[in-house]
Design an enzyme around this catalytic site. Structure first.
Site, PDB file in Angstrom:
ATOM      1  N   LYS A 170       6.165   6.855   6.730  1.00  0.00           N
ATOM      2  CA  LYS A 170       6.939   6.299   5.616  1.00  0.00           C
ATOM      3  C   LYS A 170       6.070   6.296   4.366  1.00  0.00           C
ATOM      4  O   LYS A 170       5.146   5.496   4.236  1.00  0.00           O
ATOM      5  CB  LYS A 170       7.392   4.867   5.899  1.00  0.00           C
ATOM      6  CG  LYS A 170       8.427   4.425   4.879  1.00  0.00           C
ATOM      7  CD  LYS A 170       8.460   2.940   4.602  1.00  0.00           C
ATOM      8  CE  LYS A 170       7.569   2.484   3.491  1.00  0.00           C
ATOM      9  NZ  LYS A 170       7.848   3.014   2.158  1.00  0.00           N
ATOM     10  N   GLY A 201      11.987   5.232   2.690  1.00  0.00           N
ATOM     11  CA  GLY A 201      12.599   3.912   2.845  1.00  0.00           C
ATOM     12  C   GLY A 201      11.872   2.846   2.065  1.00  0.00           C
ATOM     13  O   GLY A 201      10.738   3.057   1.606  1.00  0.00           O
ATOM     14  N   GLY A 207       9.659  -1.158   6.678  1.00  0.00           N
ATOM     15  CA  GLY A 207       8.278  -1.478   7.086  1.00  0.00           C
ATOM     16  C   GLY A 207       8.265  -2.452   8.255  1.00  0.00           C
ATOM     17  O   GLY A 207       7.658  -2.182   9.304  1.00  0.00           O
ATOM     18  N   GLU A 245      -5.774  -0.646   5.594  1.00  0.00           N
ATOM     19  CA  GLU A 245      -6.617  -0.193   4.477  1.00  0.00           C
ATOM     20  C   GLU A 245      -6.032  -0.830   3.233  1.00  0.00           C
ATOM     21  O   GLU A 245      -4.978  -0.413   2.752  1.00  0.00           O
ATOM     22  CB  GLU A 245      -6.557   1.341   4.364  1.00  0.00           C
ATOM     23  CG  GLU A 245      -7.080   2.083   5.580  1.00  0.00           C
ATOM     24  CD  GLU A 245      -8.593   2.042   5.687  1.00  0.00           C
ATOM     25  OE1 GLU A 245      -9.259   1.714   4.695  1.00  0.00           O
ATOM     26  OE2 GLU A 245      -9.105   2.327   6.782  1.00  0.00           O
ATOM     27  N   CYS A 279      -8.120   2.489  -4.962  1.00  0.00           N
ATOM     28  CA  CYS A 279      -8.438   1.240  -4.276  1.00  0.00           C
ATOM     29  C   CYS A 279      -9.928   0.915  -4.288  1.00  0.00           C
ATOM     30  O   CYS A 279     -10.313  -0.242  -4.357  1.00  0.00           O
ATOM     31  CB  CYS A 279      -7.944   1.323  -2.842  1.00  0.00           C
ATOM     32  SG  CYS A 279      -8.520   2.796  -2.011  1.00  0.00           S
ATOM     33  N   GLU A 379      -7.257  -7.687  -8.101  1.00  0.00           N
ATOM     34  CA  GLU A 379      -7.182  -6.232  -8.269  1.00  0.00           C
ATOM     35  C   GLU A 379      -6.178  -5.928  -9.392  1.00  0.00           C
ATOM     36  O   GLU A 379      -5.031  -6.361  -9.328  1.00  0.00           O
ATOM     37  CB  GLU A 379      -6.700  -5.615  -6.960  1.00  0.00           C
ATOM     38  CG  GLU A 379      -6.745  -4.111  -6.963  1.00  0.00           C
ATOM     39  CD  GLU A 379      -6.267  -3.521  -5.641  1.00  0.00           C
ATOM     40  OE1 GLU A 379      -5.269  -4.019  -5.091  1.00  0.00           O
ATOM     41  OE2 GLU A 379      -6.892  -2.555  -5.182  1.00  0.00           O
TER      42      GLU A 379
HETATM   43  P1  NAD Z   1       2.234  -1.895  -1.447  1.00  0.00           P
HETATM   44  O1  NAD Z   1       1.576  -2.746  -0.435  1.00  0.00           O
HETATM   45  O2  NAD Z   1       3.242  -2.514  -2.318  1.00  0.00           O
HETATM   46  O3  NAD Z   1       2.962  -0.658  -0.743  1.00  0.00           O
HETATM   47  C1  NAD Z   1       2.274   0.218   0.132  1.00  0.00           C
HETATM   48  C2  NAD Z   1       3.254   0.764   1.146  1.00  0.00           C
HETATM   49  O4  NAD Z   1       3.695  -0.309   1.961  1.00  0.00           O
HETATM   50  C3  NAD Z   1       4.512   1.362   0.539  1.00  0.00           C
HETATM   51  O5  NAD Z   1       4.920   2.454   1.330  1.00  0.00           O
HETATM   52  C4  NAD Z   1       5.516   0.234   0.660  1.00  0.00           C
HETATM   53  O6  NAD Z   1       6.854   0.682   0.698  1.00  0.00           O
HETATM   54  C5  NAD Z   1       5.106  -0.379   1.973  1.00  0.00           C
HETATM   55  N1  NAD Z   1       5.449  -1.788   2.164  1.00  0.00           N
HETATM   56  C6  NAD Z   1       5.681  -2.731   1.255  1.00  0.00           C
HETATM   57  N2  NAD Z   1       5.979  -3.897   1.850  1.00  0.00           N
HETATM   58  C7  NAD Z   1       5.891  -3.685   3.181  1.00  0.00           C
HETATM   59  C8  NAD Z   1       6.077  -4.506   4.339  1.00  0.00           C
HETATM   60  N3  NAD Z   1       6.398  -5.793   4.246  1.00  0.00           N
HETATM   61  N4  NAD Z   1       5.897  -3.938   5.560  1.00  0.00           N
HETATM   62  C9  NAD Z   1       5.549  -2.641   5.672  1.00  0.00           C
HETATM   63  N5  NAD Z   1       5.389  -1.819   4.617  1.00  0.00           N
HETATM   64  C10 NAD Z   1       5.548  -2.338   3.390  1.00  0.00           C
HETATM   65  O7  NAD Z   1       1.050  -1.227  -2.265  1.00  0.00           O
HETATM   66  P2  NAD Z   1       1.136  -0.187  -3.462  1.00  0.00           P
HETATM   67  O8  NAD Z   1       1.390  -0.944  -4.705  1.00  0.00           O
HETATM   68  O9  NAD Z   1       2.037   0.929  -3.087  1.00  0.00           O
HETATM   69  O10 NAD Z   1      -0.339   0.424  -3.459  1.00  0.00           O
HETATM   70  C11 NAD Z   1      -1.388  -0.147  -4.122  1.00  0.00           C
HETATM   71  C12 NAD Z   1      -2.250  -0.943  -3.176  1.00  0.00           C
HETATM   72  O11 NAD Z   1      -2.734  -0.097  -2.136  1.00  0.00           O
HETATM   73  C13 NAD Z   1      -3.488  -1.479  -3.856  1.00  0.00           C
HETATM   74  O12 NAD Z   1      -3.712  -2.793  -3.431  1.00  0.00           O
HETATM   75  C14 NAD Z   1      -4.598  -0.555  -3.373  1.00  0.00           C
HETATM   76  O13 NAD Z   1      -5.881  -1.104  -3.395  1.00  0.00           O
HETATM   77  C15 NAD Z   1      -4.145  -0.279  -1.980  1.00  0.00           C
HETATM   78  N6  NAD Z   1      -4.773   0.946  -1.465  1.00  0.00           N
HETATM   79  C16 NAD Z   1      -5.733   0.830  -0.511  1.00  0.00           C
HETATM   80  C17 NAD Z   1      -6.377   1.974  -0.038  1.00  0.00           C
HETATM   81  C18 NAD Z   1      -7.436   1.891   1.021  1.00  0.00           C
HETATM   82  O14 NAD Z   1      -7.728   2.923   1.629  1.00  0.00           O
HETATM   83  N7  NAD Z   1      -8.009   0.729   1.298  1.00  0.00           N
HETATM   84  C19 NAD Z   1      -6.029   3.221  -0.542  1.00  0.00           C
HETATM   85  C20 NAD Z   1      -5.052   3.299  -1.510  1.00  0.00           C
HETATM   86  C21 NAD Z   1      -4.421   2.147  -1.978  1.00  0.00           C
END
Ligand code: NAD
Length: 473
Positions: A170, A201, A207, A245, A279, A379
């Site tokens: 996803k 989705g 999720g 992550e 990140c 962040e």
């Molecule tokens: P987000 O958590 O809003 O979304 C990430 C993914 O999770 C999306 O696909 C989203 O649809 C899904 N999601 C959202 N709520 C969910 C739930 N309750 N259950 C399951 N899935 C769910 O994050 P974002 O805004 O898309 O991305 C930015 C964040 O990602 C930042 O905090 C960044 O640091 C982090 N990030 C971490 C890494 C790493 O390797 N540690 C790499 C890239 C980004």
């Protein structure tokens, strides 16, 4: 206008019939470029069932054959190189000239790297009279964010396929295009049906279904700490493995005797790259008070060299932020920083000159940032660098470790030998010393609220492997 109305399930394009359409907006033009149909619970169940059905044959396919598939995928990614670039430019605004280096090249190499690692699953260790064997963990749900769509996908997909797992993917709502191309690639190379399944989705809708699903054995999640916690809670009832992550607020210590021109340039460019949506960006630059004036002069100069503009212009080094939502978050944080009393060295809340359309922001550097400020603790996920002063290195290490996050860190000292002891004391999953860059051969992941588990390197394979002990007489 494109319409993404099909998932990819069980080796076929599978029409999604739910009523919810996500509008995909090009962040440089603010125009809607596609409508994406969002999956429902029955679509999730279909995808998980297909992955389960494919598992026995795929996990019993020889590691040589699995490696051949991975290499074939890499070859086809190379053939679709320009399409993959455009997917990133259109959905997240990355400058065309930088997209290959930032998003695509490493992903292709990673497919080949994990192909080489496929035999790992068949290695048997003899320990006294016991045989320690490995088996694929099973069906894996892979959930990704929007900031490195292809890179994050391959970081999970390649080791999962190499070990013999099957997957349900996803992507983030805003960035389905690269994943869609990957599904076309998978189809073309003829990966057995059901090994790779892709759904579009909403995170908060499908999720939890994936996390809770009793027929999903493992979930690998990359995204915010907030959502990562939700995933772990939802996964708990089925006791599946969760790899998280998550976010970061990484510190970068520059010592008094470092080559300041090189050290500061590296630090500023690191934060501005990918318009700050990285990140592991080193967003807290800790600098010695004794050299503060020289440092801020270099930092301002490097920030002003950034060319913010149309991703399709050769000269642009920074495109827009990926979405209106991210634009608003970053603007709010810049306002918060000003209200908290940090000083703006460069940048600010105004849009860059001549860019009234698109989610563009100015490269921004705050000085006089103190550890209690929200901009130093939370962040921001945009091109905003916080410069914080320290007296002694001991004090810098203390500031660096005073964070709920621990994804990455950095040290620039006089030389490698002086940087290493400082690196050893930083509480983070990675430490970049003397201006080094991401390496897919090194494990990547966080401590504290930055996550659990490791991607990349050989360690990524272990996320998808169960150990089995055969006790012999
Ligand atoms: P987000 O958590 O809003 O979304 C990430 C993914 O999770 C999306 O696909 C989203 O649809 C899904 N999601 C959202 N709520 C969910 C739930 N309750 N259950 C399951 N899935 C769910 O994050 P974002 O805004 O898309 O991305 C930015 C964040 O990602 C930042 O905090 C960044 O640091 C982090 N990030 C971490 C890494 C790493 O390797 N540690 C790499 C890239 C980004």
């Amino acid at each position: 206008m494109q319409y993404l109305e099909n998932a990819y399930i069980n080796g076929n394009w599978y029409p999604l019939t739910g009523p919810d359409r996500f509008p995909l907006v090009n962040p440089a033009t603010e125009e809607c470029i596609a409508k994406v149909t969002m999956a429902t619970e029955s679509d999730v169940n279909q995808a998980v069932a297909a992955a389960n059905q494919a598992l026995p044959a795929w996990s019993n396919t020889s590691n040589k054959k699995r490696a051949e598939y991975l290499n074939a995928i890499a070859d086809e990614m190379l053939n679709r190189y320009d399409d993959l670039i455009q997917a990133h430019v259109q959905s997240m605004g990355c400058p065309t000239s930088l997209t290959g280096a930032f998003h695509i090249d490493c992903a292709i190499e990673a497919m080949r790297y994990y192909a080489e690692m496929a035999p790992m699953i068949d290695k048997v260790e003899q320990r006294e009279n016991n045989l320690i064997t490995k088996q694929p963990i099973g069906v894996c749900a892979l959930i990704n964010p929007w900031n490195y769509p292809l890179h994050q996908l391959v970081g999970k997909l390649a080791p999962a396929l190499a070990t013999g797992c099957t997957v349900v993917i996803k992507p983030a709502e805003q960035t389905p295009l690269a994943d869609q191309i990957m599904a076309q690639i998978i189809h073309k190379v003829g990966l057995p049906a059901g090994v790779f399944n892709l759904l579009f989705g909403r995170g908060h809708v499908i999720g939890p279904m994936l996390a809770e699903h009793p027929k999903v054995n493992m979930i690998s999640f990359t995204g915010s700490t907030r959502a990562g916690i939700e995933v772990a809670k939802n996964a708990a009832s089925s006791v599946k493995r969760v790899c998280q992550e998550l976010g970061g607020k990484s510190a970068y210590i520059i010592t008094e005797d470092a080559d300041l021109e090189a050290a500061v340039r590296y630090g500023v460019e690191d934060v501005m790259g990918n318009t700050g949506q990285t990140c592991n960006a080193l967003t807290r630059m800790l600098v010695p008070k004794s050299r503060y004036q020289e440092i801020i002069k270099i930092a301002a100069q490097v920030a002003q060299e950034q060319v913010v503009g149309d991703p399709n212009h050769e000269s642009s080094t920074m495109g827009p932020l990926a979405s209106a939502q991210q634009f608003n978050i970053v603007q709010d944080y810049i306002r918060i920083g000003i209200e908290e009393g940090a000083e703006l060295l460069v940048g600010g809340t105004d849009r860059p000159e001549g860019l009234s359309k698109g989610y563009y922001v100015k490269p921004t550097i705050f000085t006089k940032v103190t550890r209690d400020m929200r901009i130093a603790r939370e962040e921001i996920f945009g091109p905003v660098l916080c410069i914080m002063e320290y007296d002694e290195v001991e004090n810098a290490i203390d500031i660096a470790n005073d964070s709920e996050y621990g994804l990455s860190s950095g040290v620039y000292a006089k030389d490698q030998a002086s940087a290493l002891p400082i690196a050893a004391r930083l509480d983070a999953g990675q430490c970049y010393i003397q201006g080094s860059f991401f390496s897919m051969y090194a494990p990547f992941g966080g401590v504290k609220q930055s996550g659990n588990g490791r991607e990349w390197g050989e360690e990524a394979m272990h996320e998808y492997i169960e150990t089995k002990a055969i006790i012999c007489p």
